[in-house]
Scaffold this motif. Structure first.
Motif, PDB file in Angstrom:
ATOM      1  N   LEU A   1       0.828  -1.208   0.000  1.00 18.16           N
ATOM      2  CA  LEU A   1       0.000   0.000   0.000  1.00 18.16           C
ATOM      3  C   LEU A   1       0.863   1.259   0.000  1.00 18.16           C
ATOM      4  O   LEU A   1       0.531   2.252  -0.667  1.00 18.16           O
ATOM      5  N   ALA A   2       1.967   1.234   0.728  1.00 18.60           N
ATOM      6  CA  ALA A   2       2.861   2.389   0.753  1.00 18.60           C
ATOM      7  C   ALA A   2       3.467   2.627  -0.620  1.00 18.60           C
ATOM      8  O   ALA A   2       3.607   3.784  -1.063  1.00 18.60           O
TER       9      ALA A   2
ATOM     10  N   ALA B   1       0.717   4.103  -2.847  1.00 15.90           N
ATOM     11  CA  ALA B   1       0.439   5.489  -2.452  1.00 15.90           C
ATOM     12  C   ALA B   1       1.564   6.414  -2.905  1.00 15.90           C
ATOM     13  O   ALA B   1       1.307   7.537  -3.384  1.00 15.90           O
TER      14      ALA B   1
ATOM     15  N   GLY C   1       1.046   9.393  -5.587  1.00  9.91           N
ATOM     16  CA  GLY C   1       1.428  10.739  -5.170  1.00  9.91           C
ATOM     17  C   GLY C   1       2.383  11.379  -6.155  1.00  9.91           C
ATOM     18  O   GLY C   1       2.245  12.571  -6.493  1.00  9.91           O
TER      19      GLY C   1
ATOM     20  N   GLY D   1       1.134   4.748 -10.452  1.00  4.06           N
ATOM     21  CA  GLY D   1       0.580   3.826  -9.462  1.00  4.06           C
ATOM     22  C   GLY D   1       1.059   2.403  -9.684  1.00  4.06           C
ATOM     23  O   GLY D   1       1.402   1.691  -8.732  1.00  4.06           O
TER      24      GLY D   1
END
Length: 236
Positions: free
Chosen positions: A41-42, A45, A49, A66
């Protein structure tokens, strides 16, 4: 009589190795799934970002970043799981008879030659002495109680000094005492020894030491570890 099969044994595939690695590591660290999910997930993200921060901002750009973050998360998860599996392996090896021999025969690299068979052993107490020879000289490793290892260590050190005069001899004890080396630090400690001899001298020392080594065939060797049960599988 059926003909003997000559087909090579099929090796496990990549995903099978990943599954075995995960199962082995999960047995030692029950929180592993949450850690791996957090890393994935990091990564996603971070990728999304970056997609919003790098102009021009577009849907396709955010998606590509992504996906890049997902791949980075997968790589990070594999690296983390491999590292944890190594720690889990050392936890299982710690305190087991033959653990030092297993490490010395598999984890020292090409600059050292070691064996999982002890060069000296106390058949009653299972104290054992192992030997490795490399660019750093001769390393003698004691596994067990220091008091009961004294004679075995001294015998092996005298033999190494007699046939390899001028070559440094280092004595290490595996354990958790003040001057002991934990099993997880055994290979790094040996490999960190300064190089004192060249390859030619190393080969000559190995030949001389082996020529005077006493056969252990008549001695009752304690049952050691089963590396297939302890070694952490690694993805290829």
């Amino acid at each position: 009589m059926a003909a003997r099969s000559t087909a090579p044994e099929k090796r496990p595939g990549f995903f099978s190795q990943i599954r075995s690695l995960y199962t082995f590591t999960h047995e030692a660290y029950r929180w592993l799934p949450f850690l791996l999910a957090g890393i994935l997930l990091a990564g996603i993200a971070a990728g999304v970002g970056i997609g919003f921060l790098v102009p021009p901002v577009a849907v396709w750009s955010v998606i590509l970043w992504g996906v890049t973050g997902l791949m980075a998360g997968v790589l990070g998860s594999l690296m983390t799981m491999t590292r944890l599996s190594t720690l889990a392996m050392y936890r299982k090896l710690d305190g087991m008879p033959g653990a030092a021999g297993h490490i010395m025969s598999t984890a020292l690299g090409r600059h050292w030659q070691g064996s999982d068979m002890p060069v000296g052993i106390n058949p009653k107490t299972q104290e054992a002495v192992y030997r490795a020879i490399g660019r750093g000289g001769v390393v003698i490793v004691g596994e067990g109680s220091r008091g009961r290892l004294t004679r075995l260590i001294n015998d092996e050190r005298s033999k190494a000094q007699r046939v390899a005069s001028g070559v440094p001899v280092t004595v290490l004890y595996v354990g958790h005492g003040d001057d002991d080396v934990p099993i997880s630090k055994l290979a790094p400690t040996i490999k960190a020894l300064p190089k004192k001899i060249d390859r030619t001298t190393m080969a000559a020392v190995i030949k001389r030491v082996d020529s005077v080594s006493q056969s252990l065939a008549s001695l009752p060797i304690p049952k050691g570890i089963d590396p297939s049960r302890v070694r952490a599988p690694r993805p290829r």
